[in-house]
Design a protein around this motif. Structure first.
Motif, PDB file in Angstrom:
ATOM      1  N   ASP A 186       0.854  -1.182   0.000  1.00 52.84           N
ATOM      2  CA  ASP A 186       0.000   0.000   0.000  1.00 52.84           C
ATOM      3  C   ASP A 186       0.898   1.243   0.000  1.00 52.84           C
ATOM      4  O   ASP A 186       1.689   1.431   0.918  1.00 52.84           O
ATOM      5  CB  ASP A 186      -0.874  -0.058   1.274  1.00 52.84           C
ATOM      6  N   ALA A 187       0.764   2.091  -1.027  1.00 50.57           N
ATOM      7  CA  ALA A 187       1.607   3.307  -1.136  1.00 50.57           C
ATOM      8  C   ALA A 187       1.109   4.376  -0.165  1.00 50.57           C
ATOM      9  O   ALA A 187       0.804   5.500  -0.542  1.00 50.57           O
ATOM     10  CB  ALA A 187       1.582   3.818  -2.571  1.00 50.57           C
ATOM     11  N   ASN A 188       1.063   4.040   1.101  1.00 52.15           N
ATOM     12  CA  ASN A 188       0.466   4.894   2.127  1.00 52.15           C
ATOM     13  C   ASN A 188       1.478   5.923   2.620  1.00 52.15           C
ATOM     14  O   ASN A 188       2.040   5.801   3.696  1.00 52.15           O
ATOM     15  CB  ASN A 188      -0.029   4.007   3.274  1.00 52.15           C
ATOM     16  N   TRP A 189       1.698   6.962   1.809  1.00 53.57           N
ATOM     17  CA  TRP A 189       2.699   7.980   2.160  1.00 53.57           C
ATOM     18  C   TRP A 189       2.283   8.766   3.396  1.00 53.57           C
ATOM     19  O   TRP A 189       3.128   9.359   4.057  1.00 53.57           O
ATOM     20  CB  TRP A 189       2.945   8.905   0.971  1.00 53.57           C
ATOM     21  N   GLY A 190       0.983   8.773   3.725  1.00 51.95           N
ATOM     22  CA  GLY A 190       0.528   9.461   4.932  1.00 51.95           C
ATOM     23  C   GLY A 190       1.223   8.911   6.172  1.00 51.95           C
ATOM     24  O   GLY A 190       1.566   9.644   7.095  1.00 51.95           O
ATOM     25  N   ARG A 191       1.454   7.592   6.176  1.00 46.71           N
ATOM     26  CA  ARG A 191       2.134   6.998   7.330  1.00 46.71           C
ATOM     27  C   ARG A 191       3.606   7.411   7.376  1.00 46.71           C
ATOM     28  O   ARG A 191       4.202   7.510   8.446  1.00 46.71           O
ATOM     29  CB  ARG A 191       2.010   5.472   7.272  1.00 46.71           C
ATOM     30  N   VAL A 192       4.195   7.656   6.194  1.00 42.69           N
ATOM     31  CA  VAL A 192       5.582   8.141   6.151  1.00 42.69           C
ATOM     32  C   VAL A 192       5.641   9.557   6.728  1.00 42.69           C
ATOM     33  O   VAL A 192       6.508   9.880   7.543  1.00 42.69           O
ATOM     34  CB  VAL A 192       6.147   8.097   4.709  1.00 42.69           C
ATOM     35  N   TYR A 249      -0.744  11.383  -9.473  1.00 39.19           N
ATOM     36  CA  TYR A 249       0.497  10.657  -9.788  1.00 39.19           C
ATOM     37  C   TYR A 249       0.178   9.317 -10.450  1.00 39.19           C
ATOM     38  O   TYR A 249      -0.922   8.777 -10.289  1.00 39.19           O
ATOM     39  CB  TYR A 249       1.369  10.490  -8.539  1.00 39.19           C
ATOM     40  N   ASP A 250       1.164   8.809 -11.196  1.00 40.21           N
ATOM     41  CA  ASP A 250       0.949   7.584 -11.971  1.00 40.21           C
ATOM     42  C   ASP A 250       1.019   6.373 -11.032  1.00 40.21           C
ATOM     43  O   ASP A 250       2.094   5.953 -10.615  1.00 40.21           O
ATOM     44  CB  ASP A 250       2.027   7.496 -13.065  1.00 40.21           C
ATOM     45  N   GLU A 251      -0.137   5.816 -10.688  1.00 39.09           N
ATOM     46  CA  GLU A 251      -0.179   4.763  -9.660  1.00 39.09           C
ATOM     47  C   GLU A 251       0.374   3.422 -10.124  1.00 39.09           C
ATOM     48  O   GLU A 251       0.896   2.648  -9.321  1.00 39.09           O
ATOM     49  CB  GLU A 251      -1.622   4.566  -9.169  1.00 39.09           C
ATOM     50  N   ALA A 252       0.281   3.145 -11.424  1.00 37.37           N
ATOM     51  CA  ALA A 252       0.636   1.808 -11.924  1.00 37.37           C
ATOM     52  C   ALA A 252       2.096   1.419 -11.604  1.00 37.37           C
ATOM     53  O   ALA A 252       2.324   0.344 -11.030  1.00 37.37           O
ATOM     54  CB  ALA A 252       0.362   1.710 -13.421  1.00 37.37           C
ATOM     55  N   PRO A 253       3.089   2.256 -11.942  1.00 28.77           N
ATOM     56  CA  PRO A 253       4.471   1.848 -11.643  1.00 28.77           C
ATOM     57  C   PRO A 253       4.742   1.733 -10.144  1.00 28.77           C
ATOM     58  O   PRO A 253       5.546   0.903  -9.714  1.00 28.77           O
ATOM     59  CB  PRO A 253       5.325   2.953 -12.281  1.00 28.77           C
ATOM     60  N   VAL A 254       4.065   2.545  -9.333  1.00 25.49           N
ATOM     61  CA  VAL A 254       4.255   2.473  -7.881  1.00 25.49           C
ATOM     62  C   VAL A 254       3.678   1.148  -7.357  1.00 25.49           C
ATOM     63  O   VAL A 254       4.313   0.447  -6.563  1.00 25.49           O
ATOM     64  CB  VAL A 254       3.601   3.684  -7.175  1.00 25.49           C
ATOM     65  N   ALA A 255       2.498   0.800  -7.830  1.00 28.06           N
ATOM     66  CA  ALA A 255       1.865  -0.469  -7.427  1.00 28.06           C
ATOM     67  C   ALA A 255       2.748  -1.649  -7.841  1.00 28.06           C
ATOM     68  O   ALA A 255       2.961  -2.593  -7.065  1.00 28.06           O
ATOM     69  CB  ALA A 255       0.482  -0.588  -8.057  1.00 28.06           C
ATOM     70  N   GLY A 290       7.024  -5.936  -5.772  1.00 28.93           N
ATOM     71  CA  GLY A 290       8.345  -6.571  -5.762  1.00 28.93           C
ATOM     72  C   GLY A 290       8.845  -6.813  -4.346  1.00 28.93           C
ATOM     73  O   GLY A 290       8.181  -6.462  -3.360  1.00 28.93           O
ATOM     74  N   THR A 291      10.017  -7.417  -4.219  1.00 29.41           N
ATOM     75  CA  THR A 291      10.549  -7.719  -2.883  1.00 29.41           C
ATOM     76  C   THR A 291      11.495  -6.639  -2.379  1.00 29.41           C
ATOM     77  O   THR A 291      11.864  -6.638  -1.215  1.00 29.41           O
ATOM     78  CB  THR A 291      11.296  -9.066  -2.887  1.00 29.41           C
ATOM     79  N   GLU A 292      11.913  -5.720  -3.253  1.00 29.29           N
ATOM     80  CA  GLU A 292      12.804  -4.642  -2.804  1.00 29.29           C
ATOM     81  C   GLU A 292      12.116  -3.301  -3.021  1.00 29.29           C
ATOM     82  O   GLU A 292      11.786  -2.934  -4.150  1.00 29.29           O
ATOM     83  CB  GLU A 292      14.131  -4.705  -3.567  1.00 29.29           C
ATOM     84  N   VAL A 293      11.875  -2.600  -1.930  1.00 24.58           N
ATOM     85  CA  VAL A 293      11.104  -1.357  -1.980  1.00 24.58           C
ATOM     86  C   VAL A 293      12.004  -0.166  -1.652  1.00 24.58           C
ATOM     87  O   VAL A 293      12.829  -0.227  -0.742  1.00 24.58           O
ATOM     88  CB  VAL A 293       9.920  -1.430  -0.982  1.00 24.58           C
ATOM     89  N   HIS A 294      11.850   0.892  -2.413  1.00 24.53           N
ATOM     90  CA  HIS A 294      12.669   2.094  -2.241  1.00 24.53           C
ATOM     91  C   HIS A 294      11.775   3.282  -1.877  1.00 24.53           C
ATOM     92  O   HIS A 294      10.869   3.629  -2.616  1.00 24.53           O
ATOM     93  CB  HIS A 294      13.444   2.361  -3.550  1.00 24.53           C
TER      94      HIS A 294
END
Lengths: 412, 412
Positions: free
Chosen positions: A324-330, A365-371, A376-380
């Protein structure tokens, strides 16, 4: 307990072949401290004159082995390292101190040196007296087995809840002389005091005085082992030792900032970072390896603290587990770090895509590449504070049902 | 998201009947900010002259609603409180500030006061512009519904991932006059910025000047809301407000330490502690409610920090979830707190049974009652540092698969 959990998805398919380090002989043996049918003691013989440095846990409730190492490191030289797994000998009071002394004395007798020349570490169950006699009983076996190439056996012997052994190597030149570095590590929770302390032993044939070695190691540890976290918990026994035999024959450097050390510092960093990230990749229950780059912070220290606040946040770690690209938690984790931050200058990217910019979510923002990236197993994750030039990189793993299973469902 | 998770095992069978507070009228309405078919806006009308105090999040990335409350609280008086759930309006930049102003203006117009006399809070999804027009659209409904007894509706309207509404009440005497206190709260994670901020609104008819009210509230918050943790994460919107109408007619106290305030301070503490422990009992995935008593610390502040380090440790929380008397993890957490501690003076008890004493595990302690205690839903851990007279009590819950399910398996 070790071996109960499924193997980490990050376990390497093959292991690096570590080189012999002139002046170092190592061995592993099975003493039956707790585990049956596997090696659980590691002995390293260091040639006379070997300089040593160390970084030890800051815990106020550290083990007696850590206390012992502090006094040995003060002298800057050592002749041996003795390590056991299966029992951390922590919080065992006066009996624990006796156990440490017994273990060190046995190794010193076997190596023909003084107890104060022997570094020691114990990892495993807490609060149970160490069966020191089992360790002294395997000393003859260890001395017999000492050799330059027993890296795999040694890395396996110090494991507890680890699901794979951790090895790394690099070479560098000091003043035209080639020097080698070889290191092993163990750790799976940042800590689980009854089983999963972080230990690492790194060896080199470089000729570097202990005071300089100590400064280089401390700085390198800050960029590696002190920049990782699995669960934010800190062991009572964390120990990182660097032993330099001097056999490469290079002229000793004059200071930690001596330009001739540049290549060595970089190679040591590579080994420490390699080992540290392997510990994260073997993190209890880890399914994602997360790299967090913080830039634009007030200074380097602030950047690292912000990175670790994000890396330690259960809500960030569970969001990544949930892809989940939950940037609010960041944002929340940056805010709670207590470090300088300005909501309206903060930007966050995941997988290279900016998803929050200068205080506002990027709504289109373009959600597809983020999803795709999060699957994947390595997240940046990249966090720019927009305040100054402070930067730091930290590593962590996600928080999954696997972590709960290892730490709650199983009983010690 | 609210309502997806199973109801907390600690959800009360019945709720306290909160009294009318002279000078306070409240109402809830359904604005459809995000949730459908439930109330999501809460309005409180405060009589002219009402004194207010507040404790707000220390987050460096706080919401614009928190910023607004700071300026209102500086004046010490207010005429209204407007709150919505479903959208936290946090990290929404300039649009967010507009949303806050729109909401406050609408409430001020409806109540016939100035915007700077209205306190505001928003809780729910982060980074999404607040649909302020939906909130202003229900103002007539709210004004119509204003009454002294709508406590249950109001407590329900501010919920997000909460599985039950939180209400508490107490009475006291100041100078022979009876005063009443009634409060509501919401919160389920210590925070989940997209849904689970902690908010609490407490009302009293006591006559207490705002400067004194502020000191009493800050101290009370330290002993209650600042002594609880679910996951150690801190919201960008945490807000605690105390409004005192003065209608009880008591002579105003002269200072926070005025002896005539003693009963009021105790009653306020009871309400705040009741609400705070309800938040922990509704903690995401909580299956055990854990009370941690720290004694013998260097001072009170140190005791609270040690308690919170233990309460926040994932390894302690998973051990309790696993009903494992793993005191080694407690030792570890004390050690990592960074507070003064002496391994050889530390004692730990669970369920009233000492299991580690003065630096050593009690090897022959009676395991049966401890195991029985840990099987229950309320767990008591006592930690004595053996150093000084500092004491503190903190509350937390265990860390279970339920927490992972709520925060990783569900998507926002």
């Amino acid at each position: 307990m070790g071996g109960d959990a499924p193997k980490s998805p990050f376990a390497p398919k093959s292991f690096p072949a570590l080189p012999a380090i002139d002046g170092i002989r190592i061995a592993a043996a099975a003493a039956g401290v707790k585990y049956k049918g596997r090696n659980d003691v590691f002995l390293a013989e260091l040639a006379p004159g070997t300089q040593v440095a160390g970084v030890l846990t800051k815990s106020k409730t550290c083990s007696s082995a850590v206390d012992w190492c502090r006094t040995v490191l003060d002298k800057g030289k050592a002749r041996g390292i003795i390590v056991n797994s299966g029992n951390s000998n922590a919080f065992t009071g006066k009996i624990g101190e006796k156990g440490t002394k017994h273990m060190v004395q046995a190794a010193a007798d076997a190596l023909g040196c003084k107890p104060k020349q022997v570094l020691v570490a114990s990892t495993g169950v807490i609060g149970v007296p160490l069966p020191g006699d089992r360790i002294s009983a395997v000393m003859p076996t260890l001395i017999e087995a000492l050799g330059p190439d027993n890296w795999n056996d040694s890395a396996n012997a110090i494991m507890t809840t680890d699901t794979f052994p951790k090895l790394a190597t690099a070479t560098a030149e000091i003043d035209g002389k080639q020097v080698k570095i070889a290191g092993i590590a163990k750790g799976s929770g940042m800590i689980a005091p009854d089983m999963a302390t972080m230990l690492s032993f790194v060896f080199t044939d470089a000729n570097v005085p202990s005071a300089i070695l100590q400064k280089i190691l401390k700085d390198g540890a800050d960029r590696s082992f002190n920049s990782i976290t699995v669960d934010g918990d800190t062991s009572t026994s964390d120990t990182l030792i660097l032993a330099a035999t001097g056999k490469a024959g290079n002229k000793p450097p004059s200071s930690p900032s001596d330009k001739r050390l540049k290549g060595f510092v970089a190679a040591l960093d590579a080994v420490l970072t390699d080992l540290a990230t392997q510990v994260v990749k073997d993190g209890e229950g880890a399914s994602k390896f997360i790299t967090i780059d913080v830039t634009g912070a007030a200074n380097k220290k602030s950047a690292r603290r912000i990175g670790l606040a994000v890396a330690n946040s259960p809500l960030v770690k569970t969001a990544i587990a949930g892809e989940d690209a939950n940037w609010g938690r960041v944002v929340m984790a940056v805010g709670k770090s207590g470090e300088p931050a300005d909501r309206d200058k903060l930007s966050i990217a995941m997988g290279g895509v900016t998803i929050a910019n200068k205080g506002e979510g990027v709504l289109d923002y373009d959600e597809a590449p983020v999803a795709e990236h999060l699957k994947g197993t390595e997240v940046h994750i990249e966090i720019d504070l927009g305040l100054g030039k402070g930067a730091a990189r930290v590593w962590t793993c996600d928080l999954t049902h696997g972590y709960i299973a290892i730490n709650a469902d199983y009983r010690s």
